[in-house]
Design a protein around this motif. Sequence first.
Motif, mmCIF file in Angstrom:
data_model
loop_
_atom_site.group_PDB
_atom_site.id
_atom_site.type_symbol
_atom_site.label_atom_id
_atom_site.label_comp_id
_atom_site.label_asym_id
_atom_site.label_seq_id
_atom_site.Cartn_x
_atom_site.Cartn_y
_atom_site.Cartn_z
ATOM 1 N N ILE A 89 116.011 107.940 40.915
ATOM 2 C CA ILE A 89 115.262 109.055 40.352
ATOM 3 C C ILE A 89 116.097 109.789 39.317
ATOM 4 N N VAL A 90 115.384 110.409 38.376
ATOM 5 C CA VAL A 90 115.985 111.283 37.372
ATOM 6 C C VAL A 90 115.282 112.630 37.501
ATOM 7 N N PRO A 91 115.949 113.646 38.035
ATOM 8 C CA PRO A 91 115.275 114.921 38.277
ATOM 9 C C PRO A 91 115.002 115.690 36.988
ATOM 10 N N ALA A 92 113.998 116.549 37.050
ATOM 11 C CA ALA A 92 113.631 117.395 35.916
ATOM 12 C C ALA A 92 113.145 118.734 36.454
ATOM 13 N N HIS A 93 113.071 119.723 35.582
ATOM 14 C CA HIS A 93 112.728 121.064 36.064
ATOM 15 C C HIS A 93 111.269 121.168 36.474
ATOM 16 N N GLN A 94 110.380 120.324 35.914
ATOM 17 C CA GLN A 94 108.993 120.273 36.350
ATOM 18 C C GLN A 94 108.350 119.032 35.740
ATOM 19 N N GLY A 95 107.049 118.863 35.966
ATOM 20 C CA GLY A 95 106.390 117.630 35.564
ATOM 21 C C GLY A 95 106.454 117.344 34.081
ATOM 22 N N VAL A 101 111.110 113.124 29.572
ATOM 23 C CA VAL A 101 112.156 112.142 29.858
ATOM 24 C C VAL A 101 111.598 110.722 29.813
ATOM 25 N N LEU A 102 110.477 110.496 30.491
ATOM 26 C CA LEU A 102 109.933 109.137 30.585
ATOM 27 C C LEU A 102 109.330 108.660 29.279
ATOM 28 N N TYR A 103 108.400 109.441 28.732
ATOM 29 C CA TYR A 103 107.685 108.957 27.555
ATOM 30 C C TYR A 103 108.563 108.990 26.304
ATOM 31 N N GLY A 104 109.548 109.865 26.286
ATOM 32 C CA GLY A 104 110.512 109.843 25.188
ATOM 33 C C GLY A 104 111.402 108.619 25.225
ATOM 34 N N SER A 105 111.537 108.013 26.408
ATOM 35 C CA SER A 105 112.337 106.795 26.570
ATOM 36 C C SER A 105 111.501 105.529 26.408
ATOM 37 N N LEU A 106 110.190 105.661 26.507
ATOM 38 C CA LEU A 106 109.317 104.495 26.629
ATOM 39 C C LEU A 106 108.406 104.283 25.428
ATOM 40 N N VAL A 107 108.090 105.366 24.712
ATOM 41 C CA VAL A 107 107.046 105.335 23.689
ATOM 42 C C VAL A 107 107.645 105.570 22.315
ATOM 43 N N ALA A 108 107.120 104.865 21.300
ATOM 44 C CA ALA A 108 107.615 104.996 19.935
ATOM 45 C C ALA A 108 106.453 105.144 18.957
ATOM 46 N N VAL A 265 112.219 105.195 38.865
ATOM 47 C CA VAL A 265 112.130 103.870 38.244
ATOM 48 C C VAL A 265 112.481 102.825 39.296
ATOM 49 N N ARG A 266 111.642 101.798 39.387
ATOM 50 C CA ARG A 266 111.845 100.735 40.367
ATOM 51 C C ARG A 266 113.223 100.097 40.185
ATOM 52 N N ASP A 267 113.873 99.790 41.288
ATOM 53 C CA ASP A 267 115.231 99.230 41.256
ATOM 54 C C ASP A 267 115.162 97.716 41.114
ATOM 55 N N ASP A 272 116.321 98.165 34.407
ATOM 56 C CA ASP A 272 117.605 98.862 34.285
ATOM 57 C C ASP A 272 117.711 99.642 32.984
ATOM 58 N N ALA A 273 117.256 99.034 31.892
ATOM 59 C CA ALA A 273 117.373 99.686 30.580
ATOM 60 C C ALA A 273 116.533 100.966 30.541
ATOM 61 N N LEU A 274 115.334 100.910 31.108
ATOM 62 C CA LEU A 274 114.490 102.100 31.131
ATOM 63 C C LEU A 274 115.135 103.195 31.979
ATOM 64 N N TYR A 275 115.673 102.820 33.130
ATOM 65 C CA TYR A 275 116.322 103.810 33.986
ATOM 66 C C TYR A 275 117.516 104.451 33.281
ATOM 67 N N ASP A 276 118.334 103.636 32.636
ATOM 68 C CA ASP A 276 119.498 104.173 31.917
ATOM 69 C C ASP A 276 119.063 105.108 30.792
ATOM 70 N N ALA A 277 117.997 104.737 30.065
ATOM 71 C CA ALA A 277 117.507 105.583 28.972
ATOM 72 C C ALA A 277 116.991 106.910 29.526
ATOM 73 N N CYS A 278 116.303 106.866 30.638
ATOM 74 C CA CYS A 278 115.802 108.101 31.257
ATOM 75 C C CYS A 278 116.952 108.987 31.732
ATOM 76 N N ARG A 279 117.974 108.372 32.300
ATOM 77 C CA ARG A 279 119.126 109.155 32.750
ATOM 78 C C ARG A 279 119.770 109.901 31.581
ATOM 79 N N GLN A 280 119.975 109.195 30.476
ATOM 80 C CA GLN A 280 120.622 109.830 29.324
ATOM 81 C C GLN A 280 119.734 110.906 28.712
ATOM 82 N N ARG A 281 118.445 110.640 28.617
ATOM 83 C CA ARG A 281 117.535 111.646 28.063
ATOM 84 C C ARG A 281 117.424 112.836 29.016
#
Length: 451
Positions: A89-95, A101-108, A265-267, A272-281
């Motif tokens: 998991i990558v925690p955030a202050h709210q939804g 975090v997710l869509y900024g890592s996934l969508v272009a 993110v599923r383990d 892995d790449a999506l999880y790492d991108a979410c962690r950094q974002r």
Amino acid sequence: MRGYRAKMVEPTRLVPPEERERALSEAGYNVFNLPSDRVFVDLLTDSGTGTMSSEQWAALLLGDEAYAGASSFDHLREAVEETMGFSRIVPAHQGRGAENVLYGSLVAEGDTVLNNAHFDTTRAHIAANGADPVDCPTEEAGDFDSEHPFKGNFDVDAARDVADDVGPENIPAVVVTITNNSTAGQPVSVANLRETRAFADEIDATFVIDACRFAENAAFVQQREPEFEGESVAAIAREELSYADAVVMSGKKDGLTNIGGFVAVRDTPDLDALYDACRQRGILYEGFTSYGGMAGRDLEAFAVGLREAVTDHYVTARVEQVRELGEALDDAGVPIYWPPGGHAVYLDANALLPHIESSEFPGQALVCALYEEGGVRGVELGSFAFPDTDRPDLVRLALPRRTYSAEDIRHVVDTAAAVADRADELTGYRVVSEPSVPELRHFSARLEPLA
């Protein structure tokens, strides 16, 4: 049966009609701008407005406020794995922080994202990243009177048509929101989640579940999907989320907290790449990976809340209270979207106010009338909140969790019935100022009555 008793109370007061009228005018006829002490029964949202349990309040005292490596983060991660089946998991202050975090890592830029129905902040985040949010609601969603058990489902055939038009390579994500907030809080079946999972695999897209109300959705599956008759809500919740590659979560709904969220993110190696991108974002926008914008005490309360949310006695009482409100409104002759959803009852402003054109915001007219009549605050989710869409003009009355009594529910019904009795006197509104982001217009725009 509500299944809880109060251990703390807050006094409320219904301010006089002239004060309500003045407050609404000063708010620019936008109830988001109303001071909360001018509101008697607040049904604007169920997000972060509920009542925490005594166990959650006790957990606040255990918060580890370390910047890095906080034990409170481990407690939340363990609760997510237990109740939802995700260990990363990558925690955030709210939804909406989690959405960023997710869509900024996934969508272009130039992408298309499919959803059973995008809600406001989801739509805004996807649009902000240069992508096109496209809704794929099931056909039954348009029938307000149908008893269809899963009107929140994702229409795979419609989604396949979109994929043929834009090219599957331009669809990075397929999203299903459970329950479907933009379709009157209607549930999604596990069978539909399986079918959508298969479609996402077919076009090589990441399958995301917006799990804000995953426990309420599981309660409906328990009641309505024969395969799961006799199963616990907790078991169904894990089953429905088992099909997702990633989950975006607001703890302010079925986390039973006043703040918090996360991306899970599923383990598996391919993610892995999506999880790492979410962690950094997440570090960039929310905070270090072991707190993500939450205090340690909030992480602790969140962990307790997730476990409470999937207990049968809690979630059954929750869904039943919403249904009781819906049935009482229906009995009073107030047109609603049927059947009631898991977190809110949606009033049909088009049916109640047929003399007001959609361009004049009948839903907002109804919202203002409910406040003027009885100090009840709801929210418009139609042509005002979703400009340039063809969504019906609905007004959502969202019940905070474990908060209001039967007397409060009765007041809401009496208020709505009184408004319905004088519906032909209501007039439409026009927008006099609005923000530059159309997807967020309803949060801060100002209006005025047309007559």
